[in-house]
Every structure is written in structure tokens, then in C-alpha cells.
Design a protein around this motif. Sequence first.
Motif, PDB file in Angstrom:
ATOM      1  N   GLN A 104       3.532  20.969 -34.920  1.00 19.86           N
ATOM      2  CA  GLN A 104       2.980  22.178 -35.513  1.00 19.86           C
ATOM      3  C   GLN A 104       2.812  21.981 -37.020  1.00 19.86           C
ATOM      4  O   GLN A 104       3.722  21.515 -37.697  1.00 19.86           O
ATOM      5  CB  GLN A 104       3.906  23.358 -35.253  1.00 19.86           C
ATOM      6  N   LYS A 105       1.632  22.323 -37.508  1.00 21.14           N
ATOM      7  CA  LYS A 105       1.377  22.212 -38.938  1.00 21.14           C
ATOM      8  C   LYS A 105       2.020  23.388 -39.648  1.00 21.14           C
ATOM      9  O   LYS A 105       1.943  24.528 -39.189  1.00 21.14           O
ATOM     10  CB  LYS A 105      -0.126  22.188 -39.201  1.00 21.14           C
ATOM     11  N   LYS A 106       2.659  23.120 -40.775  1.00 25.27           N
ATOM     12  CA  LYS A 106       3.320  24.183 -41.523  1.00 25.27           C
ATOM     13  C   LYS A 106       2.858  24.186 -42.972  1.00 25.27           C
ATOM     14  O   LYS A 106       2.435  23.164 -43.519  1.00 25.27           O
ATOM     15  CB  LYS A 106       4.844  24.016 -41.455  1.00 25.27           C
ATOM     16  N   GLU A 107       2.923  25.335 -43.582  1.00 26.53           N
ATOM     17  CA  GLU A 107       2.556  25.477 -44.997  1.00 26.53           C
ATOM     18  C   GLU A 107       3.558  26.375 -45.696  1.00 26.53           C
ATOM     19  O   GLU A 107       4.231  27.197 -45.052  1.00 26.53           O
ATOM     20  CB  GLU A 107       1.150  26.066 -45.112  1.00 26.53           C
ATOM     21  N   TRP A 108       3.664  26.187 -47.003  1.00 24.43           N
ATOM     22  CA  TRP A 108       4.637  26.964 -47.767  1.00 24.43           C
ATOM     23  C   TRP A 108       4.122  28.379 -47.983  1.00 24.43           C
ATOM     24  O   TRP A 108       2.986  28.604 -48.378  1.00 24.43           O
ATOM     25  CB  TRP A 108       4.893  26.306 -49.118  1.00 24.43           C
ATOM     26  N   SER A 109       4.988  29.356 -47.693  1.00 25.51           N
ATOM     27  CA  SER A 109       4.625  30.760 -47.882  1.00 25.51           C
ATOM     28  C   SER A 109       5.381  31.328 -49.079  1.00 25.51           C
ATOM     29  O   SER A 109       6.615  31.357 -49.089  1.00 25.51           O
ATOM     30  CB  SER A 109       4.979  31.571 -46.622  1.00 25.51           C
ATOM     31  N   THR A 110       4.633  31.746 -50.098  1.00 19.51           N
ATOM     32  CA  THR A 110       5.269  32.371 -51.263  1.00 19.51           C
ATOM     33  C   THR A 110       5.782  33.762 -50.901  1.00 19.51           C
ATOM     34  O   THR A 110       6.719  34.263 -51.523  1.00 19.51           O
ATOM     35  CB  THR A 110       4.268  32.483 -52.422  1.00 19.51           C
ATOM     36  N   LYS A 111       5.181  34.375 -49.870  1.00 20.32           N
ATOM     37  CA  LYS A 111       5.603  35.703 -49.437  1.00 20.32           C
ATOM     38  C   LYS A 111       6.999  35.653 -48.822  1.00 20.32           C
ATOM     39  O   LYS A 111       7.857  36.491 -49.117  1.00 20.32           O
ATOM     40  CB  LYS A 111       4.605  36.269 -48.425  1.00 20.32           C
ATOM     41  N   TYR A 112       7.213  34.672 -47.931  1.00 18.46           N
ATOM     42  CA  TYR A 112       8.501  34.566 -47.233  1.00 18.46           C
ATOM     43  C   TYR A 112       9.440  33.528 -47.866  1.00 18.46           C
ATOM     44  O   TYR A 112      10.575  33.363 -47.437  1.00 18.46           O
ATOM     45  CB  TYR A 112       8.275  34.206 -45.766  1.00 18.46           C
ATOM     46  N   ILE A 116       6.053  28.165 -43.024  1.00 19.50           N
ATOM     47  CA  ILE A 116       5.705  28.886 -41.804  1.00 19.50           C
ATOM     48  C   ILE A 116       4.590  28.138 -41.084  1.00 19.50           C
ATOM     49  O   ILE A 116       3.910  27.287 -41.664  1.00 19.50           O
ATOM     50  CB  ILE A 116       5.256  30.328 -42.101  1.00 19.50           C
ATOM     51  N   ARG A 117       4.374  28.442 -39.791  1.00 12.46           N
ATOM     52  CA  ARG A 117       3.341  27.780 -39.010  1.00 12.46           C
ATOM     53  C   ARG A 117       1.951  28.162 -39.527  1.00 12.46           C
ATOM     54  O   ARG A 117       1.662  29.330 -39.793  1.00 12.46           O
ATOM     55  CB  ARG A 117       3.479  28.157 -37.541  1.00 12.46           C
ATOM     56  N   SER A 118       1.100  27.143 -39.659  1.00  7.28           N
ATOM     57  CA  SER A 118      -0.260  27.369 -40.165  1.00  7.28           C
ATOM     58  C   SER A 118      -1.166  27.895 -39.055  1.00  7.28           C
ATOM     59  O   SER A 118      -1.005  27.546 -37.886  1.00  7.28           O
ATOM     60  CB  SER A 118      -0.836  26.062 -40.717  1.00  7.28           C
ATOM     61  N   LYS A 119      -2.127  28.727 -39.462  1.00  3.05           N
ATOM     62  CA  LYS A 119      -3.107  29.267 -38.516  1.00  3.05           C
ATOM     63  C   LYS A 119      -4.517  29.065 -39.056  1.00  3.05           C
ATOM     64  O   LYS A 119      -4.739  28.994 -40.273  1.00  3.05           O
ATOM     65  CB  LYS A 119      -2.867  30.764 -38.292  1.00  3.05           C
ATOM     66  N   ASP A 120      -5.490  28.972 -38.135  1.00  2.77           N
ATOM     67  CA  ASP A 120      -6.883  28.918 -38.554  1.00  2.77           C
ATOM     68  C   ASP A 120      -7.383  30.356 -38.768  1.00  2.77           C
ATOM     69  O   ASP A 120      -6.649  31.320 -38.509  1.00  2.77           O
ATOM     70  CB  ASP A 120      -7.727  28.165 -37.527  1.00  2.77           C
ATOM     71  N   PRO A 121      -8.622  30.527 -39.254  1.00  4.65           N
ATOM     72  CA  PRO A 121      -9.135  31.877 -39.522  1.00  4.65           C
ATOM     73  C   PRO A 121      -9.097  32.811 -38.314  1.00  4.65           C
ATOM     74  O   PRO A 121      -9.065  34.040 -38.473  1.00  4.65           O
ATOM     75  CB  PRO A 121     -10.576  31.615 -39.965  1.00  4.65           C
ATOM     76  N   LYS A 122      -9.098  32.247 -37.097  1.00  2.00           N
ATOM     77  CA  LYS A 122      -9.069  33.074 -35.893  1.00  2.00           C
ATOM     78  C   LYS A 122      -7.647  33.420 -35.450  1.00  2.00           C
ATOM     79  O   LYS A 122      -7.440  34.127 -34.464  1.00  2.00           O
ATOM     80  CB  LYS A 122      -9.801  32.364 -34.754  1.00  2.00           C
ATOM     81  N   GLY A 123      -6.672  32.891 -36.169  1.00  2.00           N
ATOM     82  CA  GLY A 123      -5.284  33.198 -35.832  1.00  2.00           C
ATOM     83  C   GLY A 123      -4.639  32.210 -34.885  1.00  2.00           C
ATOM     84  O   GLY A 123      -3.516  32.446 -34.411  1.00  2.00           O
ATOM     85  N   ASN A 124      -5.315  31.095 -34.586  1.00  2.00           N
ATOM     86  CA  ASN A 124      -4.747  30.076 -33.700  1.00  2.00           C
ATOM     87  C   ASN A 124      -3.844  29.139 -34.502  1.00  2.00           C
ATOM     88  O   ASN A 124      -4.165  28.770 -35.640  1.00  2.00           O
ATOM     89  CB  ASN A 124      -5.861  29.258 -33.035  1.00  2.00           C
ATOM     90  N   TYR A 125      -2.727  28.766 -33.909  1.00  5.91           N
ATOM     91  CA  TYR A 125      -1.806  27.854 -34.588  1.00  5.91           C
ATOM     92  C   TYR A 125      -2.420  26.466 -34.707  1.00  5.91           C
ATOM     93  O   TYR A 125      -3.091  25.980 -33.786  1.00  5.91           O
ATOM     94  CB  TYR A 125      -0.475  27.774 -33.844  1.00  5.91           C
ATOM     95  N   LEU A 126      -2.191  25.817 -35.837  1.00  2.00           N
ATOM     96  CA  LEU A 126      -2.733  24.486 -36.096  1.00  2.00           C
ATOM     97  C   LEU A 126      -1.697  23.407 -35.845  1.00  2.00           C
ATOM     98  O   LEU A 126      -0.491  23.629 -36.002  1.00  2.00           O
ATOM     99  CB  LEU A 126      -3.223  24.397 -37.547  1.00  2.00           C
ATOM    100  N   PHE A 127      -2.174  22.223 -35.458  1.00  2.34           N
ATOM    101  CA  PHE A 127      -1.310  21.080 -35.206  1.00  2.34           C
ATOM    102  C   PHE A 127      -1.816  19.883 -36.006  1.00  2.34           C
ATOM    103  O   PHE A 127      -2.980  19.824 -36.399  1.00  2.34           O
ATOM    104  CB  PHE A 127      -1.296  20.737 -33.711  1.00  2.34           C
ATOM    105  N   GLU A 128      -0.902  18.948 -36.274  1.00  3.18           N
ATOM    106  CA  GLU A 128      -1.281  17.715 -36.955  1.00  3.18           C
ATOM    107  C   GLU A 128      -0.621  16.527 -36.269  1.00  3.18           C
ATOM    108  O   GLU A 128       0.388  16.683 -35.572  1.00  3.18           O
ATOM    109  CB  GLU A 128      -0.875  17.759 -38.421  1.00  3.18           C
TER     110      GLU A 128
END
Length: 265
Positions: A104-112, A116-128
Motif C-alpha cells: 500500500q502506498k502511503k503519504e505524510w498527512s499534516t492533518k493527522y 496514511i494510505r494514499s488514494k487516487d482522485p476517485k478514492g481508490n487506494y494506491l499501491f506501489e
Amino acid sequence: MTEKKKLNYFEELNNINVQDKIEKKGNLSYLSWAWAWQEIKKRHSSIQYEVEKNENGLPFFKSDEGYMVYTKVTINNITHEMWLPVMDGANKAMKSEPYTYKVQKKEWSTKYNKYIRSKDPKGNYLFEEKQVEAATMFDINTAIMRCLVKNVAMHGLGLYIYAGEDIPSAEKDDILEEEKKETKEKQITKKLSKIIDDDMKQVMQDVNKNTAEEIKNAINECKSKDAVDEKYLEYKSDMTKLYKYNTSLFNEVKEFKENIKSLLQ
């Protein structure tokens, strides 16, 4: 005097605190093999170990799932076997050829303030994709030494870290005894504090009653309304304390003052 229980060899080794010798690989914990061997050798010089070899005399076994190594350790004529896959830094099984896997692809969230798990514009989880390199003899040798340490744990040394514990059972028992002792001491202290508090409350009640009576007696001797007010002001500090610690007595004194004034011309 109570005779101290004689520990068997497993209990002796299991009671050794190895915390400062632990090495980390990802989320797995290992002991330094050199230190583990030294500690056991000092106590059990007859210890023996064996690295299992394949039909070609090599110290590993290969399959489609990856490489595996096996060891045996004997102490006091008791032999335990152990096995360990050859793994990379992410604890993924290594094979004879490189391969990839998805995570699962993750990105840093300044909010949390965490990944957190990355999503595409449609809300689908991304993988790498991640890659596991082909195993080398260095990787195999490392796995053998770690397997030996894990094998030694079957005899007691450092076994608790494989159970996810942070201290050996003997020290845990000591800590539990200390906690029980502390709890008992706290209970006694709490009881004593309650007794002292109750006594102090009673003392304060008696003091408040005496103060209230003293003020009423002083007011009762006054011959005019002005004298009552002046006398009342003399006890302003005491009345403030009554208001703070015993409101009913404060109101009682205040009502008494007004009654006396109403009787005076």
C-alpha cells in the motif's frame, strides 16, 4: 531460613536479561550471536551446535518459496531444532532471483501528523511495487547465525523477546512483587490520610463552632446598633473563614447579628 530453589538450566538461562544486546531488523528482534554464544558457553561449556546441510553439503535449502536454513543446539544432552527463512531488510523471503511485490502506498498527512494510505482522485487506494534482491551467501550466513540465536532461545536465553515481552519472567515476578508491595503501602497511606483528614475536619468543625460562639457573645454585649456593626467588622477575618469553611455557621452568625440589631433602639 527458606532454602532457595535450585534452578534448572532452562530457568537459569531464561532469567538472564538480554535487553541491551537486542538488535532490530524491521519489526523483528534478534540477539547478538557472539554475545549469546559467550553467555551460554560460560555457563555450559559442553554446548554443541550443528548447521543442517543439503545433499550438496551446502548450509541452506532452496525452494520456490525461498531459502531456508536449519540448526540444532544441544545443551545437557537436550537437543532443540530451529529454522529461519533467509530475509531481506524488510523481512521478505529471499529467492535465487529478484522478485517484486505490491504494498500500500502511503503519504505524510499534516492533518493527522502521520503516514496514511494514499488514494487516487476517485478514492481508490494506491499501491506501489517493492523489489526483493536475490539472496547472496552473505544473506544466508546472516540467517544461519540468527537461526542459531533463535535456536538458543529454545533453551531459555532470550526466549521472552520472541514472545513479545520486554523483560524476563524472573524480573517480571520481582516487579509484580514490588507493585503489590507499593499497592499495599498506598492502601495503608490512603487509610492513614483518611483518618488524619477526618480528624482535621472534626478539629476544624470544633474551631468553627467556637469562633461562631465567640462572635455571637461579643455581639450580644453590644449596647447599640452601631456598636454591633463595629464589633462585627472586628471579626471580619473570622467571618471570611466561616464563609469559606462552614457556610451554615456564617449564616447563623449573620442572622444573629441582625436579630440583635432589631432588638436594640
